[in-house]
Design a protein around this motif. Structure first.
Motif, short mmCIF file in Angstrom:
data_model
loop_
_atom_site.label_atom_id
_atom_site.label_comp_id
_atom_site.label_asym_id
_atom_site.label_seq_id
_atom_site.Cartn_x
_atom_site.Cartn_y
_atom_site.Cartn_z
N UNK A 6 14.51 56.67 39.64
CA UNK A 6 14.19 57.09 38.28
C UNK A 6 13.54 58.48 38.29
N UNK A 7 12.62 58.70 39.22
CA UNK A 7 11.93 59.99 39.30
C UNK A 7 12.92 61.12 39.60
N UNK A 8 13.82 60.91 40.53
CA UNK A 8 14.81 61.93 40.87
C UNK A 8 15.72 62.17 39.66
N UNK A 9 16.10 61.10 38.97
CA UNK A 9 16.92 61.25 37.76
C UNK A 9 16.19 62.07 36.70
N UNK A 10 14.91 61.78 36.49
CA UNK A 10 14.13 62.55 35.51
C UNK A 10 14.03 64.01 35.92
N UNK A 11 13.76 64.26 37.20
CA UNK A 11 13.68 65.64 37.68
C UNK A 11 15.01 66.36 37.46
N UNK A 12 16.10 65.70 37.84
CA UNK A 12 17.42 66.32 37.70
C UNK A 12 17.87 66.43 36.24
N UNK A 13 17.13 65.80 35.34
CA UNK A 13 17.41 65.90 33.90
C UNK A 13 16.61 67.02 33.25
N UNK A 14 15.76 67.70 34.03
CA UNK A 14 15.03 68.85 33.50
C UNK A 14 13.52 68.70 33.43
N UNK A 15 13.00 67.51 33.68
CA UNK A 15 11.55 67.34 33.67
C UNK A 15 10.96 67.94 34.94
N UNK A 16 9.70 68.39 34.84
CA UNK A 16 9.10 68.96 36.05
C UNK A 16 8.78 67.85 37.04
N UNK A 17 8.43 68.24 38.24
CA UNK A 17 8.22 67.29 39.33
C UNK A 17 7.10 66.29 39.03
N UNK A 18 6.02 66.76 38.43
CA UNK A 18 4.90 65.86 38.09
C UNK A 18 5.30 64.87 37.00
N UNK A 19 5.99 65.36 35.98
CA UNK A 19 6.47 64.48 34.92
C UNK A 19 7.41 63.43 35.49
N UNK A 20 8.30 63.85 36.36
CA UNK A 20 9.29 62.93 36.93
C UNK A 20 8.61 61.77 37.65
N UNK A 21 7.61 62.08 38.46
CA UNK A 21 6.92 61.03 39.21
C UNK A 21 6.05 60.18 38.29
N UNK A 22 5.22 60.82 37.49
CA UNK A 22 4.29 60.07 36.64
C UNK A 22 5.04 59.17 35.66
N UNK A 23 6.13 59.67 35.08
CA UNK A 23 6.90 58.88 34.12
C UNK A 23 7.68 57.74 34.78
N UNK A 24 8.06 57.93 36.01
CA UNK A 24 8.80 56.86 36.72
C UNK A 24 7.94 55.61 36.88
N UNK A 25 6.64 55.76 36.79
CA UNK A 25 5.72 54.63 36.99
C UNK A 25 5.11 54.10 35.69
N UNK A 26 5.69 54.46 34.56
CA UNK A 26 5.17 53.93 33.29
C UNK A 26 5.21 52.40 33.26
N UNK A 27 6.16 51.83 33.99
CA UNK A 27 6.25 50.36 34.02
C UNK A 27 5.04 49.72 34.69
N UNK A 28 4.35 50.44 35.57
CA UNK A 28 3.18 49.87 36.22
C UNK A 28 1.87 50.41 35.68
N UNK A 29 1.89 51.61 35.06
CA UNK A 29 0.65 52.16 34.51
C UNK A 29 0.41 51.70 33.08
N UNK A 30 1.49 51.32 32.39
CA UNK A 30 1.36 50.90 31.01
C UNK A 30 1.32 52.05 30.02
N UNK A 31 1.50 53.27 30.50
CA UNK A 31 1.49 54.43 29.61
C UNK A 31 2.89 54.59 29.01
N UNK A 32 2.94 54.90 27.71
CA UNK A 32 4.22 55.16 27.07
C UNK A 32 4.80 56.44 27.67
#
Length: 149
Positions: A6-32
């Protein structure tokens, strides 16, 4: 899709590296995810394109803060434990890539000075090693989370 995919997909979709990693873990952090994207938006390019701390690693640190971070300012032991956790994850990344410093990780990529990000083109992704950093920190982070349930 697992976290690193998911993180690699987000990065390759244009999100920055931090966004890609942090957003990939929304399922465990509970953040929207839209909130996570905004929180992590400042940390790409090694902190706002400063090429300081790797954004992928910074995104992982934010995940660790959400999952294990201390919030009692008087609990120095919790703070020490958390800093040790951060160092352990950083050390694993360093063992693979030698550093967590964006400038050193991107030493072969010319820095376009200023705040404008490089256009996300096929050429950009072809030479950029960041997807590998995003993938690797997620593998490290998943291993850490699994062994610290």
């Amino acid at each position: 899709m697992n976290h690193n995919e998911k993180a690699v997909h987000l990065f390759n979709s244009g999100y920055n590296c931090a966004q890609a990693v942090f957003c990939a873990y929304c399922d465990v952090t509970g953040i929207e995810e839209d909130i996570a994207k905004r929180i992590a938006s400042s940390f790409g390019g090694g902190m706002g394109k400063l090429r300081e701390a790797c954004g992928a690693v910074t995104g992982a640190f934010a995940v660790l803060g959400m999952l294990y971070g201390d919030y009692d300012v008087n609990d120095n032991q919790a703070k020490s434990n958390h800093y040790a956790r951060i160092r352990a994850v950083a050390d694993e990344f360093k063992a693979i890539h030698g550093t967590i410093n964006c400038e050193l990780l991107l030493k072969d990529i010319a820095d376009t000075k200023g705040s404008d990000p490089a256009p996300r083109t096929a050429e950009y992704y072809a030479v950029r090693p960041c997807a590998r950093f995003v993938n690797d920190i997620c593998v490290i982070l998943d291993k850490y989370i699994e062994s610290n349930k």
